[in-house]
Design a protein around this motif. Sequence first.
Motif, PDB file in Angstrom:
ATOM      1  N   SER A   1       0.828  -1.191   0.000  1.00  0.00           N
ATOM      2  CA  SER A   1       0.000   0.000   0.000  1.00  0.00           C
ATOM      3  C   SER A   1       0.856   1.232   0.000  1.00  0.00           C
ATOM      4  O   SER A   1       2.029   1.186   0.291  1.00  0.00           O
TER       5      SER A   1
ATOM      6  N   GLN B   1      -6.752   5.632  10.576  1.00  0.00           N
ATOM      7  CA  GLN B   1      -5.393   5.992  10.975  1.00  0.00           C
ATOM      8  C   GLN B   1      -5.329   7.399  11.573  1.00  0.00           C
ATOM      9  O   GLN B   1      -4.966   7.570  12.712  1.00  0.00           O
TER      10      GLN B   1
ATOM     11  N   GLN C   1      -6.716   2.220   6.475  1.00  0.00           N
ATOM     12  CA  GLN C   1      -6.054   1.040   5.917  1.00  0.00           C
ATOM     13  C   GLN C   1      -7.078  -0.067   5.757  1.00  0.00           C
ATOM     14  O   GLN C   1      -7.850  -0.349   6.677  1.00  0.00           O
ATOM     15  N   SER C   2      -7.097  -0.647   4.570  1.00  0.00           N
ATOM     16  CA  SER C   2      -8.033  -1.738   4.319  1.00  0.00           C
ATOM     17  C   SER C   2      -7.626  -2.966   5.130  1.00  0.00           C
ATOM     18  O   SER C   2      -6.456  -3.343   5.152  1.00  0.00           O
TER      19      SER C   2
ATOM     20  N   GLN D   1      -4.615  -4.560   3.101  1.00  0.00           N
ATOM     21  CA  GLN D   1      -3.617  -3.795   3.853  1.00  0.00           C
ATOM     22  C   GLN D   1      -3.168  -2.520   3.167  1.00  0.00           C
ATOM     23  O   GLN D   1      -2.232  -1.869   3.609  1.00  0.00           O
ATOM     24  N   ARG D   2      -3.793  -2.128   2.083  1.00  0.00           N
ATOM     25  CA  ARG D   2      -3.438  -0.891   1.403  1.00  0.00           C
ATOM     26  C   ARG D   2      -4.079   0.307   2.111  1.00  0.00           C
ATOM     27  O   ARG D   2      -5.046   0.155   2.850  1.00  0.00           O
ATOM     28  N   PHE D   3      -3.537   1.482   1.793  1.00  0.00           N
ATOM     29  CA  PHE D   3      -4.042   2.708   2.407  1.00  0.00           C
ATOM     30  C   PHE D   3      -4.922   3.476   1.421  1.00  0.00           C
ATOM     31  O   PHE D   3      -4.623   3.556   0.228  1.00  0.00           O
TER      32      PHE D   3
ATOM     33  N   GLY E   1       1.605   4.229   4.311  1.00  0.00           N
ATOM     34  CA  GLY E   1       0.655   5.206   4.832  1.00  0.00           C
ATOM     35  C   GLY E   1       1.347   6.469   5.303  1.00  0.00           C
ATOM     36  O   GLY E   1       0.941   7.064   6.308  1.00  0.00           O
TER      37      GLY E   1
END
Length: 482
Positions: free
Chosen positions: A30, A156, A171-172, A176-178, A434
């Motif tokens: 991410s 976050q 964050q998903s 795990q991506r932002f 992130g």
Amino acid sequence: MPTLGFLKKKRTKDSGSRDLDAPTSPIKESSGSPTTSRTSGSFHLHKTKTGDSLTNTTSNTTTSNTTSNTTTASTSNANANTTPNGSHHPVDSMHATSTPQQHTPSHTVPSIQNLIHASNAAPPRNGAGTVQFHTQPLNQARVTKGKYTLTDFAMQRTLGTGSFGRVHLVQSKHNQRFYAVKVLKKAQVVKMKQVEHTNDERRMLQQVKHPFLITLWGTFQDSKNLYMVMDFVEGGELFSLLRKSQRFPNPVAKFYAAEVTLALDYLHSHNIIYRDLKPENLLLDRHGHLKITDFGFAKEVPDITWTLCGTPDYLAPEVVASKGYNKSVDWWSLGILIFEMLCGFTPFWDGGSPMKIYENILKSRVKYPPYIHPDAHDLLQKLITPDLTKRLGNLHGGSKDVMNHPWFAEVTWDRLSKKDIDAPYVPPVRAGVGDASQFDKYPEETEAYGQAGDDPCVKSPPYTVEHILTCPNSHGHLFPDF
């Protein structure tokens, strides 16, 4: 360190691959860095300061230096996603300000010289040798409704605040991506009479897909708020970079103006007027390419419209005079943007008073500083003109008249559209983690989201008068597409 960042895509050359990863797709890397925006005519985020400047980045040489130091990190983290965009508050409280920024990727491709061949023979200045740019088809409405809920994301921090709510870095929990999630308070949207603009923003973002436009992944709502899940664009606002640099060198301003021109060409080919062009709404991805964000004033207009909206400094005279207007208002705004990038101020600014600005716009008398390049001067005169029969972009050739102007003679449009050209400035961000260092810090929201339970009015139509009148929160029916 720079501050503002909002919504952007992936790296320079990967213009499509990473954008395909939705928040619920398999786990991958991410990226992130959102931005804030200055005051305009929709949901605005407060701007912040930037730490990096372009003061000494004049011409094509600095780009390569910046690129060499930052490209390695950018390339290795090319899989990261980008950020979301912010919107402004209603026209009634319009204010004026601006901010630009830039970016650079790595590769064997020469830096900004791919765009502007300063030391080599330039292509013909008459448009004869110009690359014909093919408009991308407008996507059929993407599935962006009801795909996500608050439980899909881990909040976050706040990236920016505005009149209607705020933008959060999230964050998903799935990949795990932002991402950036814009949260709009329904009661505020209704109170400020921005229901139509908010629905238009969602509708426009659902339809568009372009390398220089922000991506909307999905929307949902609860009893009190609307949620828009967008790219996390980690490089910050162009506004921040411009303020830090004071003004841009001619090649740098040309780079950003060219990317904006391609985005406007795409939108106009689908009868969409953007109506809020300004540095605050231009975000830099981690490679330094632009993303236009905040579609709160975007509207599908086949012919003309009359709505007064936008940011005072950037309004065309026909808008100020409450006349019907068309897509040509975006080309006027492009002229104001180029002027601001080259000079560090807008041509009609007058002590910050909107009424004085409007008076100056109606007079349309522009004083051009002597340091402006002759070709830029000529282009600005043909964009910042109240005479619609002479304004470039509104003539028979449409946007191609702008792209074929001598100031853009060295621009290789097809390569630029693929992000196959290095940007003049690469934001100092860490990709995929992130990194929100380009954003100001704000006090966090004290009211928990999603606590009030389901809004009965969010349920499927038909809506009866009795239902709407007795509903404890009767705003849901105003946003049926969220």
